[in-house]
Design an enzyme around this catalytic site. Structure first.
Site, PDB file in Angstrom:
ATOM      1  N   LYS A  27      55.800  56.028  33.634  1.00  0.00           N
ATOM      2  CA  LYS A  27      56.957  56.464  32.844  1.00  0.00           C
ATOM      3  C   LYS A  27      58.052  56.951  33.795  1.00  0.00           C
ATOM      4  O   LYS A  27      57.814  57.080  35.003  1.00  0.00           O
ATOM      5  CB  LYS A  27      56.529  57.589  31.901  1.00  0.00           C
ATOM      6  CG  LYS A  27      55.947  58.812  32.628  1.00  0.00           C
ATOM      7  CD  LYS A  27      55.284  59.779  31.674  1.00  0.00           C
ATOM      8  CE  LYS A  27      54.652  60.943  32.431  1.00  0.00           C
ATOM      9  NZ  LYS A  27      53.868  61.809  31.544  1.00  0.00           N
ATOM     10  N   TYR A  49      80.108  75.533  50.999  1.00  0.00           N
ATOM     11  CA  TYR A  49      80.625  76.246  49.826  1.00  0.00           C
ATOM     12  C   TYR A  49      80.104  77.678  49.807  1.00  0.00           C
ATOM     13  O   TYR A  49      78.912  77.919  50.018  1.00  0.00           O
ATOM     14  CB  TYR A  49      80.181  75.552  48.539  1.00  0.00           C
ATOM     15  CG  TYR A  49      80.945  74.287  48.244  1.00  0.00           C
ATOM     16  CD1 TYR A  49      82.336  74.308  48.147  1.00  0.00           C
ATOM     17  CD2 TYR A  49      80.273  73.103  48.054  1.00  0.00           C
ATOM     18  CE1 TYR A  49      83.030  73.143  47.869  1.00  0.00           C
ATOM     19  CE2 TYR A  49      80.958  71.936  47.761  1.00  0.00           C
ATOM     20  CZ  TYR A  49      82.341  71.963  47.678  1.00  0.00           C
ATOM     21  OH  TYR A  49      83.026  70.813  47.395  1.00  0.00           O
ATOM     22  N   MET A  83      77.327  68.286  46.546  1.00  0.00           N
ATOM     23  CA  MET A  83      76.988  67.144  45.683  1.00  0.00           C
ATOM     24  C   MET A  83      76.610  65.908  46.485  1.00  0.00           C
ATOM     25  O   MET A  83      75.651  65.207  46.152  1.00  0.00           O
ATOM     26  CB  MET A  83      78.159  66.823  44.745  1.00  0.00           C
ATOM     27  CG  MET A  83      77.783  65.812  43.670  1.00  0.00           C
ATOM     28  SD  MET A  83      79.144  65.271  42.661  1.00  0.00           S
ATOM     29  CE  MET A  83      79.448  66.693  41.649  1.00  0.00           C
ATOM     30  N   ARG A 101      51.663  69.704  21.752  1.00  0.00           N
ATOM     31  CA  ARG A 101      52.922  68.999  22.004  1.00  0.00           C
ATOM     32  C   ARG A 101      53.032  67.815  21.061  1.00  0.00           C
ATOM     33  O   ARG A 101      53.850  67.803  20.156  1.00  0.00           O
ATOM     34  CB  ARG A 101      52.903  68.560  23.481  1.00  0.00           C
ATOM     35  CG  ARG A 101      54.161  68.036  24.034  1.00  0.00           C
ATOM     36  CD  ARG A 101      54.074  67.780  25.525  1.00  0.00           C
ATOM     37  NE  ARG A 101      53.205  66.657  25.869  1.00  0.00           N
ATOM     38  CZ  ARG A 101      53.100  66.122  27.087  1.00  0.00           C
ATOM     39  NH1 ARG A 101      53.789  66.658  28.089  1.00  0.00           N
ATOM     40  NH2 ARG A 101      52.313  65.111  27.328  1.00  0.00           N
TER      41      ARG A 101
HETATM   42  C1  LIG Z   1      52.594  61.915  32.176  1.00  0.00           C
HETATM   43  C2  LIG Z   1      51.319  61.758  31.477  1.00  0.00           C
HETATM   44  C3  LIG Z   1      50.148  61.401  32.195  1.00  0.00           C
HETATM   45  C4  LIG Z   1      50.111  61.308  33.711  1.00  0.00           C
HETATM   46  O1  LIG Z   1      50.209  62.593  34.272  1.00  0.00           O
HETATM   47  P1  LIG Z   1      50.009  62.860  35.852  1.00  0.00           P
HETATM   48  O2  LIG Z   1      49.805  64.320  35.915  1.00  0.00           O
HETATM   49  O3  LIG Z   1      51.250  62.422  36.522  1.00  0.00           O
HETATM   50  O4  LIG Z   1      48.817  62.078  36.255  1.00  0.00           O
HETATM   51  C5  LIG Z   1      49.012  61.143  31.456  1.00  0.00           C
HETATM   52  N1  LIG Z   1      49.002  61.251  30.108  1.00  0.00           N
HETATM   53  C6  LIG Z   1      50.090  61.629  29.405  1.00  0.00           C
HETATM   54  C7  LIG Z   1      50.009  61.739  27.921  1.00  0.00           C
HETATM   55  C8  LIG Z   1      51.274  61.904  30.062  1.00  0.00           C
HETATM   56  O5  LIG Z   1      52.347  62.291  29.361  1.00  0.00           O
END
Ligand SMILES: *Cc1c(COP(=O)(O)O)cnc(C)c1O
Length: 434
Positions: A78, A321, A369, A188
């Site tokens: 992701k 800065y 930046m 969540r």
């Molecule tokens: C992001 C995520 C993972 C992977 O997590 P890592 O800690 O990067 O291995 C696995 N399962 C879900 C549901 C996630 O959101």
């Protein structure tokens, strides 16, 4: 949280009439290496990505009971592959034998399909958009949905029937396999166990949908204290029994992120979902592991820049800065063209380090930046065009050293996930296939 059930046939299509198959992708725009003029860049070592996949598979083999099939590995790529580039990672991992891939968003799944990925792709976020074209895109791109709400079942089965009709096919539509997410304590996403029964009733009413898998997600898998993860796993087992006694036979169960798959062999189940470990960063180097094998992971990303300017300061001169840094001795300052808009966190001002000639040099003054200043007084003979490593290893004329994502994160109270995903789209990625 529950959204009201509705029939997507009654839901408006997009105002411009676009259909699911043409859902427009917003892609990160990056200069291709050939057209990139800037010297700041990220190097992604795809051989390391393959190596990490093999390491993780070897761990699953080492932890499997003698007569059992080892857990499969479905890397999570992701957020554009944690900043490494999702299509490059996806095609590399698939060719290296990944059994499936996981993403958070529908758009991320479509991007993988457009890059030519053919293996199963699980869309974990469970959100497919307000319009029906999102659901249609999901089905048309053969992406696997995660569900946790009866309204999703309604929408998905209607979309399946609708597409079937639209394609002029007779008979019942082909069934769509779904993964049901159970909230065992992350709080969540996922079905709370109190609402399991009504959800399963709703699932019985949708023969177009096939319950292939149950999944959950751990909140504290990287915590040295194992109690929360054990309790979550027990809750997942109890929920599994209830699903089975309601007449479903999900063949697949999965739960483990990187930390859990390396620390809790009993949570590896049918497959594991490692994200950060697949790109070579250990999720919790200090927490004890019960795995039979130590994973030897190799970071896939290095972030590099070059010295573009040098100046000599007198004792007492201030720079940057807010003049937050003042020379306490005659000082040589090198400037690199990388700043917070590239993902070099502003919190590293006056406390981060970089590598030049294989040796550490401190960041001096406020990270701006586009530019950052480095105190190179203690590194002899620094010249314009010298390589500067912001993240990763460097072998230079004065030695060899490494700045890990873990170290960078610890310096500023962040986590490696943030530091890696923070390297912005302005930094071109160069892929190495050694
Ligand atoms: C992001 C995520 C993972 C992977 O997590 P890592 O800690 O990067 O291995 C696995 N399962 C879900 C549901 C996630 O959101």
């Amino acid at each position: 949280m529950s959204t009201a059930a509705f029939d997507p046939d009654e839901r408006p299509s997009r105002p411009d009439g676009r259909r699911g198959g043409s859902l427009r992708m917003v892609r990160p725009r990056r200069a291709a290496p050939s057209e990139a003029a800037r010297v700041t860049r990220a190097e992604i070592n795809l051989a390391h990505v393959r190596h990490n996949l093999h390491e993780l598979r070897a761990c699953m083999e080492a932890d499997a009971a003698p007569d059992a099939t080892p857990a499969e590995v479905w890397p999570v790529i992701k957020a554009d592959g944690y900043g490494h580039g999702a299509s490059a990672l996806g095609t590399t991992l698939e060719r290296a034998g990944a059994d499936g891939l996981c993403v958070a968003l529908l758009e991320e799944g479509i991007e993988l399909r457009q890059a030519g990925v053919r293996c199963p792709v699980l869309v974990m976020g469970g959100y497919y958009g307000r319009y029906r074209d999102g659901l249609e895109a999901l089905v048309e791109h053969d992406l696997t949905p995660v569900v946790y709400d009866p309204a999703q079942l309604e929408r998905l089965s209607t979309a399946t029937r609708y597409l079937h009709r639209e394609r002029g096919r007779a008979g019942a539509p082909p069934t769509l396999g779904v993964h049901l997410k159970i909230d065992t304590g992350m709080g969540r996403l996922g079905l709370r166990t109190e609402t399991l029964d009504p959800f399963l009733d709703a699932l019985h009413r949708h023969p177009e949908l096939r319950l292939d898998a149950l999944m959950t997600h751990f909140a504290c898998a990287d915590d040295p204290d194992e109690e929360v993860t054990r309790a979550q796993l027990a809750a997942f087992d109890r929920a599994t029994e209830r699903v089975k006694s309601a007449g479903f036979q999900p063949k697949i169960r999965h739960a483990s992120n990187s930390a859990a798959c390396l620390r809790f062999p009993e949570a590896q189940l049918s497959f594991v979902r490692p994200g950060i470990a697949a790109i070579g960063v250990h999720p919790c180097p200090d927490a004890p592991s019960r795995s039979a094998r130590e994973a030897n992971l190799r970071p896939a990303m290095r972030v590099l820049s070059e010295v573009v300017a040098l100046r000599d300061l007198k004792k007492g001169e201030s720079i940057g800065y807010g003049h937050s840094w003042t020379a306490s001795r005659p000082t040589r300052i090198a400037t690199i063209p990388m700043g917070y808009a590239d993902g070099l966190d502003r919190a590293l001002s006056n406390c981060g380090e970089v590598l030049i000639a294989g040796r550490r040099a401190p960041i001096a003054g406020t990270v701006s930046m586009d530019l950052t200043m480095i105190d190179v007084t203690d590194i002899p003979d620094v010249a314009v065009r010298d390589e500067v490593v912001v993240l990763g290893t460097q072998k230079g004329r004065l030695g060899e050293d490494v700045i890990t994502a873990y170290e960078m994160a610890q310096t500023i109270g962040r986590i490696p996930w943030e530091c890696l995903t923070g390297i912005s789209r302005r930094v071109p990625r160069y892929y190495r296939h050694p």
